[in-house]
Design an enzyme around this catalytic site. Structure first.
Site, PDB file in Angstrom:
ATOM      1  CG  ASP A   1      36.728  28.596  34.868  1.00  0.00           C
ATOM      2  OD1 ASP A   1      37.290  27.988  35.800  1.00  0.00           O
ATOM      3  OD2 ASP A   1      37.265  29.511  34.215  1.00  0.00           O
TER       4      ASP A   1
ATOM      5  NE  ARG B   1      49.748  35.641  40.867  1.00  0.00           N
ATOM      6  CZ  ARG B   1      49.962  34.690  41.773  1.00  0.00           C
ATOM      7  NH1 ARG B   1      50.486  34.982  42.954  1.00  0.00           N
ATOM      8  NH2 ARG B   1      49.608  33.447  41.533  1.00  0.00           N
TER       9      ARG B   1
ATOM     10  CB  CYS C   1      32.604  34.469  29.321  1.00  0.00           C
ATOM     11  SG  CYS C   1      33.269  35.675  30.481  1.00  0.00           S
TER      12      CYS C   1
ATOM     13  NE  ARG D   1      40.976  33.683  42.878  1.00  0.00           N
ATOM     14  CZ  ARG D   1      40.709  32.683  42.053  1.00  0.00           C
ATOM     15  NH1 ARG D   1      40.349  31.511  42.535  1.00  0.00           N
ATOM     16  NH2 ARG D   1      40.812  32.847  40.761  1.00  0.00           N
ATOM     17  CE1 TYR D   2      46.792  32.174  43.910  1.00  0.00           C
ATOM     18  CE2 TYR D   2      45.887  33.811  42.404  1.00  0.00           C
ATOM     19  CZ  TYR D   2      46.035  32.495  42.792  1.00  0.00           C
ATOM     20  OH  TYR D   2      45.429  31.499  42.073  1.00  0.00           O
TER      21      TYR D   2
ATOM     22  NE  ARG E   1      36.317  37.965  36.121  1.00  0.00           N
ATOM     23  CZ  ARG E   1      37.576  38.081  35.680  1.00  0.00           C
ATOM     24  NH1 ARG E   1      37.821  38.537  34.478  1.00  0.00           N
ATOM     25  NH2 ARG E   1      38.582  37.771  36.461  1.00  0.00           N
TER      26      ARG E   1
ATOM     27  CG  ASP F   1      40.215  29.550  38.892  1.00  0.00           C
ATOM     28  OD1 ASP F   1      40.181  29.503  40.139  1.00  0.00           O
ATOM     29  OD2 ASP F   1      40.415  30.592  38.250  1.00  0.00           O
TER      30      ASP F   1
ATOM     31  CB  CYS G   1      34.173  41.678  25.995  1.00  0.00           C
ATOM     32  SG  CYS G   1      34.363  41.192  27.717  1.00  0.00           S
TER      33      CYS G   1
ATOM     34  CE  LYS H   1      44.077  31.928  37.032  1.00  0.00           C
ATOM     35  NZ  LYS H   1      43.515  32.795  37.992  1.00  0.00           N
TER      36      LYS H   1
ATOM     37  CB  CYS I   1      34.002  34.026  25.008  1.00  0.00           C
ATOM     38  SG  CYS I   1      35.254  35.233  24.486  1.00  0.00           S
TER      39      CYS I   1
HETATM   40  C1  PLP Z   1      44.236  34.047  37.868  1.00  0.00           C
HETATM   41  C2  PLP Z   1      44.385  35.038  38.918  1.00  0.00           C
HETATM   42  C3  PLP Z   1      45.615  35.663  39.151  1.00  0.00           C
HETATM   43  C4  PLP Z   1      46.842  35.379  38.309  1.00  0.00           C
HETATM   44  O1  PLP Z   1      47.385  34.138  38.601  1.00  0.00           O
HETATM   45  P1  PLP Z   1      48.770  33.710  37.917  1.00  0.00           P
HETATM   46  O2  PLP Z   1      48.905  32.290  38.312  1.00  0.00           O
HETATM   47  O3  PLP Z   1      49.826  34.601  38.486  1.00  0.00           O
HETATM   48  O4  PLP Z   1      48.629  33.917  36.451  1.00  0.00           O
HETATM   49  C5  PLP Z   1      45.708  36.577  40.166  1.00  0.00           C
HETATM   50  N1  PLP Z   1      44.637  36.868  40.941  1.00  0.00           N
HETATM   51  C6  PLP Z   1      43.457  36.289  40.758  1.00  0.00           C
HETATM   52  C7  PLP Z   1      42.323  36.649  41.640  1.00  0.00           C
HETATM   53  C8  PLP Z   1      43.283  35.343  39.735  1.00  0.00           C
HETATM   54  O5  PLP Z   1      42.084  34.796  39.554  1.00  0.00           O
HETATM   55  S1  SF4 Z   2      36.239  35.385  28.087  1.00  0.00           S
HETATM   56 FE1  SF4 Z   2      34.664  36.719  28.969  1.00  0.00          FE
HETATM   57  S2  SF4 Z   2      35.767  38.509  29.734  1.00  0.00           S
HETATM   58 FE2  SF4 Z   2      37.129  37.482  28.243  1.00  0.00          FE
HETATM   59  S3  SF4 Z   2      36.699  38.470  26.251  1.00  0.00           S
HETATM   60 FE3  SF4 Z   2      35.412  36.626  26.379  1.00  0.00          FE
HETATM   61  S4  SF4 Z   2      33.448  37.416  27.203  1.00  0.00           S
HETATM   62 FE4  SF4 Z   2      35.008  38.978  27.647  1.00  0.00          FE
END
Ligand code: PLP
Ligand code: SF4
Length: 353
Positions: free
Chosen positions: A273, A96, A112, A92-93, A114, A310, A105, A317, A109
């Site tokens: 989220d 990175r 979560c 997304r950036y 995801r 986010d 996992c 974010k 959680c």
């Molecule tokens: C959260 C996230 C990051 C990391 O973001 P930082 O602000 O650098 O911590 C990078 N890529 C994606 C897709 C993310 O969701």
């Molecule tokens: S937040 Fe989601 S991905 Fe992270 S440890 Fe918990 S269940 Fe796993």
């Protein structure tokens, strides 16, 4: 070698009921929850648990309220899917990417983001897919940092962690590797000397610990964190703001002070989220902003995390305070406007339907 009756990870409502951690009468509903969203509590988590409504129980014990989907919730709350150029990579950036080698996992959680994709049978990158991901990163010179996440990538054996570090270390433009994990607090025995050694390469690895309550920072977790930091691995934390877990000033303060005391710098505090079935664990954005504003002045600067939103829909974010997020100004103060890194404005919470 572990004794035959060594404590095990509890992976079903029935196993939780047998241990007296949930009521047997509630099992039919909890089985429905577990059929939808994976359950796992490690022995360390069970040991820290004092009841279903304590900060540990609320994070890990399945709850019938998870079966209710609020109108603003969505299956892919932060829009990872739309930003995946190939399996296992999310970008997304420009500088990175996320690398997701697996979707399992040590614990699951309840909040979560995801939750629709993680679980014991969740997708794993096979060796060919992992190689393709490294090739893509190698051919994309703007990638300065690789964020290894999942799932929890530190459930991988140390030699698999070392393979990933070696592959990334061999790409000259990758300068930093970041591992997002819950292992040091939920399964601290897995932080072995071999794991610490696997993380030590010329290219530095940072470990970002996911931890939401000072009750997760018991003696075994503290020792695991020490092994990492003493081994030369710098640590940050990320926490999720959760109702009944860390949304009281005293709870949040204890968490942030506890992390710094263990040489972990609080990095992000995420607003909850819009993951499905998690409304009972979410605070409002207005509550979160007031809570975080209250930390300034009361708590050392090195204890202060950045409160992050986010933006739903994959817009990225941003800090949850001004100037990124501001009241929408059209009513009771419950609606906000969030500006994404490209300058576009989005309403929060999103208008549903
Ligand atoms: C959260 C996230 C990051 C990391 O973001 P930082 O602000 O650098 O911590 C990078 N890529 C994606 C897709 C993310 O969701
Ligand atoms: S937040 Fe989601 S991905 Fe992270 S440890 Fe918990 S269940 Fe796993």
């Amino acid at each position: 070698m572990s004794a035959p009756d060594a404590p095990r990870t509890l992976r079903s409502p029935r196993a939780l009921a047998e241990r007296g951690l949930v009521e047997a009468e509630g099992l039919p509903l909890l089985e429905q929850v577990a059929a939808r969203y994976a359950v796992a509590l490690t022995p360390t988590v069970v040991e820290a648990l004092r009841g279903p409504d304590d900060p540990i129980g609320r994070q890990f014990l399945p709850d019938p309220r998870e079966l209710r989907m609020a109108p603003e919730e969505r299956a892919d709350p932060i829009g990872d899917e739309a930003h995946s150029p190939l399996p296992g990579i999310v970008r997304r950036y420009p500088d990175r990417v996320l690398l997701k080698p697996l979707h399992t996992c040590p614990v699951y959680c309840r909040f979560c983001f995801r939750r629709e994709v993680v679980g014991p049978t969740g997708a794993q990158l096979d060796p060919a897919a992992l190689r393709a991901a490294f090739d893509w990163i190698g051919q994309t010179p703007e990638i300065w940092e690789v964020i290894v996440t999942g799932g929890d990538p530190l459930v991988l054996a140390p030699d698999r962690v070392a393979q990933i570090m070696d592959a990334l270390d061999a790409i000259p433009h990758v300068q930093v590797v970041r591992w997002h994990t819950r292992i040091p607090v939920v399964d601290p025995r897995r932080v072995t000397e071999a794991l610490v050694a696997a993380l030590r390469r010329p290219t530095p690895a940072w470990v970002v610990l996911h931890c939401n309550s000072h009750l997760e920072l018991g003696p075994a977790a503290a020792a695991a964190i020490s092994r990492l930091v003493d081994g030369g691995v710098p640590m940050l934390s990320q926490s999720v703001l959760l109702r009944g877990v860390n949304d009281e000033p005293a709870q949040l303060e204890a968490l942030l002070r506890g992390l710094v005391r263990l040489r972990v710098k609080p990095y992000y505090l995420h607003h909850g989220d819009l993951a499905p079935g998690t409304a009972h664990l979410r605070t409002s954005l207005a509550e979160g902003r007031a809570l975080v504003d209250g930390l300034r002045g009361r708590l050392s600067g090195i204890c202060q995390p950045t409160y992050m939103l986010d933006i739903p829909g994959g817009h990225g974010k941003v800090p949850a305070g001004a100037p990124w997020v501001e009241p929408a100004g059209d009513g009771e103060g419950a609606a906000f406007t969030a500006r994404d890194p490209q300058g576009q404005r989005h309403r929060y919470p999103p208008v549903s339907g």
